[in-house]
Design a protein around this motif. Structure first.
Motif, mmCIF file in Angstrom:
data_model
loop_
_atom_site.group_PDB
_atom_site.id
_atom_site.type_symbol
_atom_site.label_atom_id
_atom_site.label_comp_id
_atom_site.label_asym_id
_atom_site.label_seq_id
_atom_site.Cartn_x
_atom_site.Cartn_y
_atom_site.Cartn_z
ATOM 1 N N VAL A 16 0.856 -1.186 0.000
ATOM 2 C CA VAL A 16 0.000 0.000 0.000
ATOM 3 C C VAL A 16 0.891 1.234 0.000
ATOM 4 C CG1 VAL A 16 -0.128 0.107 2.529
ATOM 5 C CG2 VAL A 16 -1.963 1.146 1.148
ATOM 6 N N GLU A 17 0.416 2.285 -0.635
ATOM 7 C CA GLU A 17 1.133 3.559 -0.655
ATOM 8 C C GLU A 17 0.120 4.677 -0.482
ATOM 9 O OE1 GLU A 17 4.335 6.040 -3.454
ATOM 10 O OE2 GLU A 17 3.537 4.108 -4.111
ATOM 11 N N VAL A 18 0.421 5.631 0.383
ATOM 12 C CA VAL A 18 -0.494 6.741 0.679
ATOM 13 C C VAL A 18 0.103 8.029 0.128
ATOM 14 C CG1 VAL A 18 -1.773 7.977 2.461
ATOM 15 C CG2 VAL A 18 -1.240 5.542 2.767
ATOM 16 N N GLN A 37 -4.980 5.845 -18.392
ATOM 17 C CA GLN A 37 -4.102 4.859 -17.777
ATOM 18 C C GLN A 37 -4.930 3.675 -17.294
ATOM 19 O OE1 GLN A 37 -3.087 6.702 -13.600
ATOM 20 N NE2 GLN A 37 -3.225 8.345 -15.119
ATOM 21 N N ARG A 38 -4.279 2.531 -17.233
ATOM 22 C CA ARG A 38 -4.957 1.308 -16.806
ATOM 23 C C ARG A 38 -4.082 0.604 -15.767
ATOM 24 N NH1 ARG A 38 -7.486 -3.513 -20.696
ATOM 25 N NH2 ARG A 38 -8.918 -4.310 -19.118
ATOM 26 N N PRO A 39 -4.357 0.790 -14.478
ATOM 27 C CA PRO A 39 -3.510 0.192 -13.444
ATOM 28 C C PRO A 39 -3.848 -1.273 -13.203
ATOM 29 C CG PRO A 39 -5.267 1.460 -12.430
ATOM 30 C CD PRO A 39 -5.416 1.642 -13.921
ATOM 31 N N ASP A 40 -2.856 -2.008 -12.716
ATOM 32 C CA ASP A 40 -3.108 -3.390 -12.310
ATOM 33 C C ASP A 40 -3.272 -3.482 -10.791
ATOM 34 O OD1 ASP A 40 -0.554 -3.120 -11.283
ATOM 35 O OD2 ASP A 40 0.302 -4.833 -12.351
ATOM 36 N N PHE A 41 -3.567 -2.331 -10.157
ATOM 37 C CA PHE A 41 -3.744 -2.246 -8.718
ATOM 38 C C PHE A 41 -4.975 -1.388 -8.415
ATOM 39 C CE2 PHE A 41 -0.623 0.727 -10.376
ATOM 40 C CZ PHE A 41 -1.126 1.959 -9.980
ATOM 41 N N PRO A 94 -3.919 -5.860 -5.264
ATOM 42 C CA PRO A 94 -5.011 -6.829 -5.071
ATOM 43 C C PRO A 94 -4.593 -7.850 -4.009
ATOM 44 C CG PRO A 94 -4.615 -6.474 -7.409
ATOM 45 C CD PRO A 94 -3.494 -5.778 -6.683
ATOM 46 N N GLY A 95 -5.506 -8.172 -3.120
ATOM 47 C CA GLY A 95 -5.226 -9.132 -2.069
ATOM 48 C C GLY A 95 -4.609 -8.535 -0.829
ATOM 49 N N PHE A 96 -4.354 -7.214 -0.809
ATOM 50 C CA PHE A 96 -3.722 -6.607 0.363
ATOM 51 C C PHE A 96 -4.699 -6.465 1.524
ATOM 52 C CE2 PHE A 96 -2.294 -2.943 2.902
ATOM 53 C CZ PHE A 96 -1.046 -3.427 3.284
ATOM 54 N N LEU A 149 -1.094 -2.078 8.508
ATOM 55 C CA LEU A 149 -1.492 -1.235 7.380
ATOM 56 C C LEU A 149 -2.701 -1.824 6.664
ATOM 57 C CD1 LEU A 149 2.051 -0.388 5.970
ATOM 58 C CD2 LEU A 149 0.485 1.194 7.126
ATOM 59 N N SER A 150 -2.712 -3.141 6.529
ATOM 60 C CA SER A 150 -3.830 -3.806 5.869
ATOM 61 C C SER A 150 -5.129 -3.567 6.624
ATOM 62 C CB SER A 150 -3.538 -5.309 5.763
ATOM 63 O OG SER A 150 -4.655 -6.003 5.258
ATOM 64 N N HIS A 151 -5.102 -3.681 7.940
ATOM 65 C CA HIS A 151 -6.317 -3.495 8.729
ATOM 66 C C HIS A 151 -6.742 -2.028 8.787
ATOM 67 C CE1 HIS A 151 -5.648 -7.661 10.006
ATOM 68 N NE2 HIS A 151 -6.908 -7.650 10.386
ATOM 69 N N LEU A 152 -5.779 -1.119 8.801
ATOM 70 C CA LEU A 152 -6.146 0.299 8.752
ATOM 71 C C LEU A 152 -6.784 0.654 7.413
ATOM 72 C CD1 LEU A 152 -3.065 1.939 10.517
ATOM 73 C CD2 LEU A 152 -5.403 1.729 11.403
ATOM 74 N N LEU A 153 -6.279 0.071 6.332
ATOM 75 C CA LEU A 153 -6.906 0.277 5.022
ATOM 76 C C LEU A 153 -8.318 -0.284 5.023
ATOM 77 C CD1 LEU A 153 -6.868 1.098 2.051
ATOM 78 C CD2 LEU A 153 -5.746 -1.083 1.537
#
Length: 298
Positions: A16-18, A37-41, A94-96, A149-153
């Motif tokens: 993750v990046e903020v 643009q077409r992101p894979d995230f 994906p999956g984070f 970070l995953s749970h805060l997201l």
């Protein structure tokens, strides 16, 4: 159209990046953000002040204070005008998220919506907490915790989700039907360029076509075949609008062995031949004024 892969900045290799829109404008001096643009995230944005505009998959979205934008992997989008707004811009793989279902909590996930005014301060607090932990992890790697970070997201996602999309309890039968639909949707995403018949998915998933049709209709209001056709059509529009591929190459990319069959499919879905639809889109883009929000609006 740029294909974007998830490449975190130094010190942000946690999935993750903020960022902030102010920071984006500072670093993006050549305004690549305004190009398709077409992101894979995943890209999750929370607008905290100002107004602007965003485009995703042929739709324009006005942005205001409290707007939320969620761009999922594969969506073609651009930040049409984010020069007069600020807020949080969160990129994640994906999956984070700790619960994978949070990425697909809505059967027809929206791209843009607005949180109620009483929810916005709570959403901002959740985003700020994630931002602080992210910056702390970058400064002091020994403090880093991907799980935290995953749970805060996840907390932020749950806070900003529309009320109609928030996870809620289901009866056992409802859960089962939803599981069947989610399995079908995932299979369609993986195989729509090869399998154009619901029977193919029924065989692969171990259900009969009536079950897939019933559960898809219950979840989306449309049958399994129409759901599949709409996914193929969306990708066809993306290819026609955002690449230089001729119609025949687009047809092959989507699993049509004959360009005539693809043209028949496209005309049946849109009422136009592929070339006519593409020409009309380009004409509308040429004639459409660039969206410019009024200064000081919110």
């Amino acid at each position: 159209m740029r294909q974007l892969r998830y490449l975190p900045a130094v010190g942000a290799a946690y999935g993750v990046e903020v960022l902030t829109f102010a920071g984006l404008r500072t670093t993006d001096t050549d305004e690549r953000r305004t190009r398709l643009q077409r992101p894979d995230f995943h890209v999750l944005a929370l607008i905290t002040e100002g107004s602007g505009a965003h485009e995703a998959d042929f739709r324009d979205y006005p942005l205001h204070e409290g707007s939320v934008v969620w761009i999922r992997p594969g969506v073609v989008h651009r930040w049409s005008d984010v020069d007069r707004l600020d807020g949080f811009l969160i990129l994640f793989r994906p999956g984070f998220l700790p619960r994978p279902g949070l990425e697909t909590v809505d059967v027809t996930p929206p791209v843009c919506w607005r949180v109620p005014s009483e929810v916005l301060p709570l959403a901002v607090s959740a985003a700020e907490h994630l931002d602080r932990e992210h910056r702390a992890a970058a400064r002091a790697p020994h403090l880093a915790s991907a799980a935290l970070l995953s749970h805060l997201l996840a907390a932020l996602v749950l806070r900003v989700l529309p009320a109609t999309s928030a996870p809620r309890p289901h009866h056992a039968s409802g859960n089962r039907a939803l599981e069947v639909f989610h399995a079908y949707r995932a299979a369609v995403e993986d195989h729509f360029t090869q399998w154009h018949h619901v029977a193919d998915y029924a065989t692969a998933l171990g259900y009969d076509t009536r079950t897939l049709t019933r559960t898809t209709r219950a979840a989306t209001g449309t049958g399994a075949k129409a759901f599949l056709d709409q996914r193929i059509l969306l990708e066809a529009k993306r290819l026609l609008a955002h690449t230089d591929l001729p119609v025949g190459a687009c047809a092959r990319r989507l699993g049509f062995h004959d360009a005539g069959n693809f043209t028949t499919f496209f005309r049946r879905q849109t009422g136009h031949a592929p070339s006519t639809w593409t020409a009309g889109l380009r004409s509308r883009r040429t004639d459409r004024p660039h969206p410019t929000p009024k200064p000081g609006t919110s």
